[in-house]
Scaffold this motif. Structure first.
Motif, short mmCIF file in Angstrom:
data_model
loop_
_atom_site.label_atom_id
_atom_site.label_comp_id
_atom_site.label_asym_id
_atom_site.label_seq_id
_atom_site.Cartn_x
_atom_site.Cartn_y
_atom_site.Cartn_z
N PRO A 156 0.84 -1.20 0.00
CA PRO A 156 0.00 0.00 0.00
C PRO A 156 0.87 1.25 0.00
CG PRO A 156 0.13 -0.88 2.21
CD PRO A 156 0.88 -1.85 1.32
N GLN A 157 0.32 2.34 -0.46
CA GLN A 157 1.02 3.61 -0.34
C GLN A 157 1.05 3.99 1.12
OE1 GLN A 157 3.25 5.57 -1.27
NE2 GLN A 157 2.36 6.89 -2.84
N SER A 158 2.23 4.11 1.70
CA SER A 158 2.32 4.25 3.15
C SER A 158 2.79 5.63 3.62
CB SER A 158 3.26 3.19 3.73
OG SER A 158 4.56 3.35 3.19
N THR A 159 3.16 6.52 2.69
CA THR A 159 3.66 7.81 3.14
C THR A 159 2.52 8.70 3.60
OG1 THR A 159 4.89 9.79 2.52
CG2 THR A 159 3.60 8.74 0.79
N ASP A 160 2.77 9.47 4.65
CA ASP A 160 1.80 10.43 5.15
C ASP A 160 2.07 11.83 4.61
OD1 ASP A 160 0.36 8.63 6.92
OD2 ASP A 160 2.20 8.61 8.10
N VAL A 161 3.06 11.97 3.72
CA VAL A 161 3.41 13.28 3.18
C VAL A 161 2.45 13.62 2.05
CG1 VAL A 161 5.24 14.67 2.15
CG2 VAL A 161 5.82 12.83 3.75
N PRO A 162 1.79 14.79 2.07
CA PRO A 162 0.92 15.19 0.96
C PRO A 162 1.70 15.21 -0.35
CG PRO A 162 0.64 16.66 2.84
CD PRO A 162 1.82 15.79 3.15
N GLN A 163 1.08 14.72 -1.42
CA GLN A 163 1.79 14.56 -2.68
C GLN A 163 2.23 15.88 -3.30
OE1 GLN A 163 2.83 11.44 -4.06
NE2 GLN A 163 2.40 11.16 -1.88
N ASP A 164 1.63 16.99 -2.88
CA ASP A 164 2.05 18.29 -3.42
C ASP A 164 3.06 18.99 -2.51
OD1 ASP A 164 0.34 18.78 -1.33
OD2 ASP A 164 -0.84 20.33 -2.37
N HIS A 165 3.54 18.28 -1.48
CA HIS A 165 4.50 18.88 -0.55
C HIS A 165 5.89 18.91 -1.18
CE1 HIS A 165 6.90 19.46 3.11
NE2 HIS A 165 5.79 19.88 3.68
N VAL A 166 6.66 19.94 -0.83
CA VAL A 166 7.99 20.10 -1.40
C VAL A 166 8.90 18.92 -1.05
CG1 VAL A 166 8.92 21.37 0.58
CG2 VAL A 166 9.86 21.78 -1.71
N SER A 167 8.57 18.17 0.00
CA SER A 167 9.40 17.04 0.41
C SER A 167 9.17 15.79 -0.43
CB SER A 167 9.13 16.71 1.88
OG SER A 167 9.52 17.77 2.72
N VAL A 168 8.19 15.80 -1.31
CA VAL A 168 7.92 14.65 -2.17
C VAL A 168 8.71 14.80 -3.46
CG1 VAL A 168 6.16 13.41 -3.48
CG2 VAL A 168 5.64 14.26 -1.18
N GLY A 169 9.45 13.74 -3.82
CA GLY A 169 10.25 13.79 -5.03
C GLY A 169 9.40 13.98 -6.27
N GLN A 170 9.91 14.77 -7.21
CA GLN A 170 9.22 15.06 -8.45
C GLN A 170 10.16 14.77 -9.62
OE1 GLN A 170 6.05 15.94 -8.35
NE2 GLN A 170 5.94 16.25 -6.12
N ARG A 171 9.62 14.80 -10.82
CA ARG A 171 10.43 14.65 -12.02
C ARG A 171 11.00 16.01 -12.41
NH1 ARG A 171 11.07 9.24 -11.75
NH2 ARG A 171 9.18 8.07 -12.19
N ALA A 172 12.00 15.99 -13.30
CA ALA A 172 12.58 17.23 -13.80
C ALA A 172 11.53 17.99 -14.62
CB ALA A 172 13.79 16.93 -14.69
N PRO A 173 11.49 19.31 -14.51
CA PRO A 173 12.35 20.19 -13.70
C PRO A 173 11.69 20.62 -12.40
CG PRO A 173 11.22 21.50 -15.32
CD PRO A 173 10.71 20.08 -15.50
N ARG A 174 10.63 19.90 -11.96
CA ARG A 174 9.87 20.37 -10.80
C ARG A 174 10.53 19.99 -9.48
NH1 ARG A 174 6.56 17.59 -13.89
NH2 ARG A 174 6.22 15.99 -12.30
N LEU A 176 12.86 19.56 -6.25
CA LEU A 176 13.56 20.57 -5.45
C LEU A 176 15.03 20.71 -5.84
CD1 LEU A 176 13.32 22.52 -3.01
CD2 LEU A 176 13.97 20.59 -1.55
N VAL A 177 15.66 19.61 -6.29
CA VAL A 177 17.09 19.66 -6.59
C VAL A 177 17.40 20.66 -7.70
CG1 VAL A 177 17.17 17.83 -8.35
CG2 VAL A 177 19.12 18.18 -6.83
#
Length: 210
Positions: A156-174, A176-177
């Motif tokens: 199951p998806q187990s993270t409690d971090v909202p998917q639009d939070h800056v702490s969630v990894g995104q693809r380029a170029p969105r 944080l890195v």
């Protein structure tokens, strides 16, 4: 110490420095490759290979830039992936180097049934590479992927971090890195903490018969 001895020592130190720079440049390519794969950054991915490089990846064997154009969109179809590259052993030979490194990959694949479950596909193996230095730049000339093991789990998806939070990894170029030093200007949203362990226990209470 004579002038000749000084000159010899300086020459020795310069050789060591050049070797260190070559090794660090090769390691940098390995690590950039992992970032490029996980951020789905096509241009960064291609920059790890010479244009005439060959990649043998068992599911695609051929020109490495064509491999990049195939695999980056494929990776972008899933939620995320994590490529970890470790233990590089580098044998320098002039403007070429023979490099063996270990890799671990986790693919987080959404199910097609509309549920909140995912397939976690875990693969482990090695990259056996020949690098070549051209115009001062080290890049992969030939890569042979060696697979050691693999396994899959439905989770199951187990993270409690909202998917639009800056702490969630995104693809380029969105991701944080790609902000670089500008992360200093990312606003801070005050949060006083959360009961991470309680949330995990609640998700799995049924497994403990509670």
């Amino acid at each position: 110490m004579t002038a000749d001895m000084n000159a010899g020592r300086i020459e020795q130190l310069e050789r060591k420095l050049a070797e260190w720079e070559d090794r660090e440049s090769i390691r940098d390519v390995l690590y950039r490759y992992a970032r490029a794969a996980d951020r789905c950054d096509l241009e960064l991915f291609k920059s790890c290979y010479h244009p005439d490089a060959i990649d043998i990846h068992w599911f695609f064997n051929g020109n490495a830039h064509e491999f990049a154009e195939y695999v980056v969109p494929l990776l972008a179809e899933i939620s995320n992936s994590q490529h970890s590259i470790t233990n590089p052993i580098i044998k320098l030979d002039g403007d070429r180097a023979f490099v063996e490194s270990q890799w671990y990959v986790l693919h987080h694949i959404p199910m097609e049934d509309g549920s909140a479950n995912f397939i976690d596909q875990q693969l482990e193996g090695r990259y056996v590479d020949v690098f070549e230095k051209r115009d001062g730049q080290w890049r992969i000339l030939r890569r042979q992927t060696v697979v050691e093991s693999g396994r899959e789990f439905v989770v199951p998806q187990s993270t409690d971090v909202p998917q639009d939070h800056v702490s969630v990894g995104q693809r380029a170029p969105r991701d944080l890195v790609y902000s670089g030093m500008a992360i200093l200007d990312v606003p801070i949203i005050p949060i006083n903490g959360a009961d991470l362990w309680g949330a995990a226990r609640a998700r799995h209470a049924h497994a403990a018969g509670q």
